[in-house]
Design a protein around this motif. Sequence first.
Motif, mmCIF file in Angstrom:
data_model
loop_
_atom_site.group_PDB
_atom_site.id
_atom_site.type_symbol
_atom_site.label_atom_id
_atom_site.label_comp_id
_atom_site.label_asym_id
_atom_site.label_seq_id
_atom_site.Cartn_x
_atom_site.Cartn_y
_atom_site.Cartn_z
ATOM 1 N N GLU A 173 0.809 -1.213 0.000
ATOM 2 C CA GLU A 173 0.000 0.000 0.000
ATOM 3 C C GLU A 173 0.847 1.270 0.000
ATOM 4 N N GLY A 174 2.066 1.194 0.539
ATOM 5 C CA GLY A 174 2.916 2.373 0.577
ATOM 6 C C GLY A 174 3.529 2.695 -0.767
ATOM 7 N N GLU A 175 3.850 3.958 -0.967
ATOM 8 C CA GLU A 175 4.444 4.378 -2.235
ATOM 9 C C GLU A 175 5.824 3.775 -2.443
ATOM 10 N N GLY A 176 6.562 3.576 -1.347
ATOM 11 C CA GLY A 176 7.910 3.018 -1.464
ATOM 12 C C GLY A 176 7.892 1.611 -2.027
ATOM 13 N N ALA A 177 7.001 0.751 -1.503
ATOM 14 C CA ALA A 177 6.919 -0.625 -1.978
ATOM 15 C C ALA A 177 6.464 -0.672 -3.432
ATOM 16 N N THR A 178 5.478 0.166 -3.758
ATOM 17 C CA THR A 178 5.003 0.203 -5.142
ATOM 18 C C THR A 178 6.097 0.663 -6.087
ATOM 19 N N SER A 179 6.880 1.644 -5.657
ATOM 20 C CA SER A 179 7.970 2.152 -6.488
ATOM 21 C C SER A 179 9.028 1.082 -6.732
ATOM 22 N N ILE A 180 9.312 0.298 -5.698
ATOM 23 C CA ILE A 180 10.305 -0.769 -5.861
ATOM 24 C C ILE A 180 9.823 -1.801 -6.881
ATOM 25 N N LEU A 181 8.554 -2.188 -6.792
ATOM 26 C CA LEU A 181 8.021 -3.160 -7.750
ATOM 27 C C LEU A 181 8.008 -2.585 -9.162
ATOM 28 N N ASP A 182 7.649 -1.310 -9.289
ATOM 29 C CA ASP A 182 7.673 -0.665 -10.605
ATOM 30 C C ASP A 182 9.076 -0.707 -11.199
ATOM 31 N N THR A 183 10.064 -0.409 -10.377
ATOM 32 C CA THR A 183 11.448 -0.335 -10.853
ATOM 33 C C THR A 183 11.986 -1.695 -11.252
ATOM 34 N N THR A 184 11.550 -2.739 -10.556
ATOM 35 C CA THR A 184 12.083 -4.090 -10.803
ATOM 36 C C THR A 184 11.111 -4.961 -11.590
ATOM 37 N N TYR A 185 10.131 -4.349 -12.234
ATOM 38 C CA TYR A 185 9.066 -5.116 -12.885
ATOM 39 C C TYR A 185 9.622 -6.090 -13.924
ATOM 40 N N ASN A 186 10.474 -5.599 -14.815
ATOM 41 C CA ASN A 186 11.018 -6.473 -15.853
ATOM 42 C C ASN A 186 11.870 -7.595 -15.277
ATOM 43 N N LEU A 187 12.546 -7.325 -14.176
ATOM 44 C CA LEU A 187 13.326 -8.376 -13.519
ATOM 45 C C LEU A 187 12.412 -9.487 -13.013
ATOM 46 N N TRP A 188 11.272 -9.111 -12.442
ATOM 47 C CA TRP A 188 10.329 -10.125 -11.977
ATOM 48 C C TRP A 188 9.721 -10.881 -13.154
ATOM 49 N N MET A 189 9.518 -10.212 -14.269
ATOM 50 C CA MET A 189 9.060 -10.914 -15.475
ATOM 51 C C MET A 189 10.081 -11.966 -15.898
ATOM 52 N N PHE A 190 11.355 -11.603 -15.836
ATOM 53 C CA PHE A 190 12.418 -12.529 -16.206
ATOM 54 C C PHE A 190 12.437 -13.733 -15.266
ATOM 55 N N VAL A 191 12.265 -13.482 -13.978
ATOM 56 C CA VAL A 191 12.278 -14.577 -13.002
ATOM 57 C C VAL A 191 11.086 -15.503 -13.221
ATOM 58 N N LEU A 192 9.940 -14.941 -13.515
ATOM 59 C CA LEU A 192 8.715 -15.721 -13.596
ATOM 60 C C LEU A 192 8.544 -16.451 -14.921
ATOM 61 N N VAL A 193 9.121 -15.944 -15.999
ATOM 62 C CA VAL A 193 8.880 -16.564 -17.295
ATOM 63 C C VAL A 193 9.467 -17.973 -17.372
ATOM 64 N N TRP A 194 10.546 -18.249 -16.657
ATOM 65 C CA TRP A 194 11.164 -19.579 -16.755
ATOM 66 C C TRP A 194 10.302 -20.672 -16.150
ATOM 67 N N PRO A 195 9.692 -20.468 -14.970
ATOM 68 C CA PRO A 195 8.738 -21.486 -14.509
ATOM 69 C C PRO A 195 7.564 -21.675 -15.465
ATOM 70 N N LEU A 196 7.110 -20.594 -16.096
ATOM 71 C CA LEU A 196 6.024 -20.725 -17.060
ATOM 72 C C LEU A 196 6.468 -21.507 -18.297
ATOM 73 N N ILE A 197 7.700 -21.294 -18.731
ATOM 74 C CA ILE A 197 8.230 -22.081 -19.851
ATOM 75 C C ILE A 197 8.323 -23.548 -19.464
ATOM 76 N N ALA A 198 8.762 -23.820 -18.234
ATOM 77 C CA ALA A 198 8.816 -25.203 -17.760
ATOM 78 C C ALA A 198 7.423 -25.830 -17.750
ATOM 79 N N LEU A 199 6.425 -25.050 -17.349
ATOM 80 C CA LEU A 199 5.052 -25.549 -17.353
ATOM 81 C C LEU A 199 4.583 -25.845 -18.777
ATOM 82 N N ALA A 200 4.942 -24.978 -19.713
ATOM 83 C CA ALA A 200 4.578 -25.215 -21.112
ATOM 84 C C ALA A 200 5.235 -26.487 -21.639
ATOM 85 N N ILE A 201 6.467 -26.726 -21.247
ATOM 86 C CA ILE A 201 7.157 -27.952 -21.659
ATOM 87 C C ILE A 201 6.405 -29.175 -21.159
#
Length: 446
Positions: A386-414
């Motif tokens: 709910e705080g602006e600081g936490a939201t800002s951190i997620l905004d800044t690292t959004y693509n990094l989290w996409m990178f982390v999450l896409v590999w489990p999804l690729i494994a699921l697709a396999i």
Amino acid sequence: MTTHDYTVGATPPFGAPRVGVPASASASASAPVPGVDRVPSPGGGPGGTPGGASAGAPSAGAGTKKPGRDRYLDLLRSIALVRVVVYHLFGWAWLTILFPSMGVMFALAGSLMARSLKRPAWGVIRGRVRRLLPPLWVFSAVMLTLLFAGGWDLSKDPDHGGTWGLIEMVNYVIPLGAPPFPWSIGSKSGLLENTWAVQSAGPLWYLRAYLWFVIASPLLLWAFRRAPWPTLLAPLALTAVVGTGVVNIPGETGNAVTDFTVFGGCWVLGFAHHEGVLAKVPRYLAISCSALLMAFGLWWASGHLGADGWDLNDIPLAQATWSFGFVVILLQYAPSWQELPGRLAKWDKLVTLSNNRAVTIYLWHNMLIMATVPIIDLAYSLPFMEGEGATSILDTTYNLWMFVLVWPLIALAILCVGWVEDLAAQRRPRLWPDGAKRGSARSRRK
């Protein structure tokens, strides 16, 4: 090119549709692959279907190379796949220079095609097509279901309506051209960004190019064996004509022709590697000429930078010359590995898995990148966000989290659809073909 090796938010190369950034991510911030011969894999299963691993069988004039699998080529294919996923996610233009994945993948497929053409050409082409199509059909079924469920009406599409639009639908079944899809579907505030269809269709250009290379290979190999150097260099000369605007071929026909010329040199380099022609060229000469060609490619790129700067996917002649020289160097220094050496050995299972499921990974990764967005967006509703600081951190690292999450999804697709590659190759389906000898291990425990 239509929907090329391009990233979410990057300018698609050679006339491909532009891909939009996921709306929720905008605050913070596209084998062998088809064409591998059926040879035993390290884990005991064949690795010769689309996505199967490379065969390292001795080639004509290539010296005394031990028969078996060439793990160096397997490793190159795995690196190429990882680079494609990273590029499509982050959009770093310099990755197209660091490692030209598509040129490498076409060269590896060309080498395997030359090996297969020791058999009758029609049977080889039929086998390649048979192993390519079922994974495409599964992908197409899912994509079309999502499109129609999202309200897409082909008959009312201004770009694809009428009889011609119906004819183009055939490309979802046999990728002879570019399939139709809407440039925008849904809304920007929906579960997926409204350009998800364009992004998901991104990998389909490769299947189209691969299929035409397969069909043309008997003629190309015939020409190469009679006039190797003219055949090898002809695609570069043609790229200088059709890839620079000297001759302009409009529409999807122009995209297909440009694809064929840009990567044709790499495909024929695969022939040269298999036939032993590259091995006859003194290394110093091959490396010197490659360096000059690559320097020319960078020089040409410097004067033709597009909206994404040094992204070679936007600059056909630079892409062709840089990829060609890069592949020559990779093949000139190619070691003969029957297994991955030293520290690379710990990656053996992942290399085997990615080679055996290369088509699945390539076909689905763009859609799975998009699928990470609604999942990550759930984090914004967590109490501590709910705080602006936490939201800002997620905004800044959004693509990094996409990178982390896409590999489990690729494994699921396999796990969910990768086995279709085995059915296409007419072999027993495997859920996780990483080379582990699970069956024999169970036998020993008994």
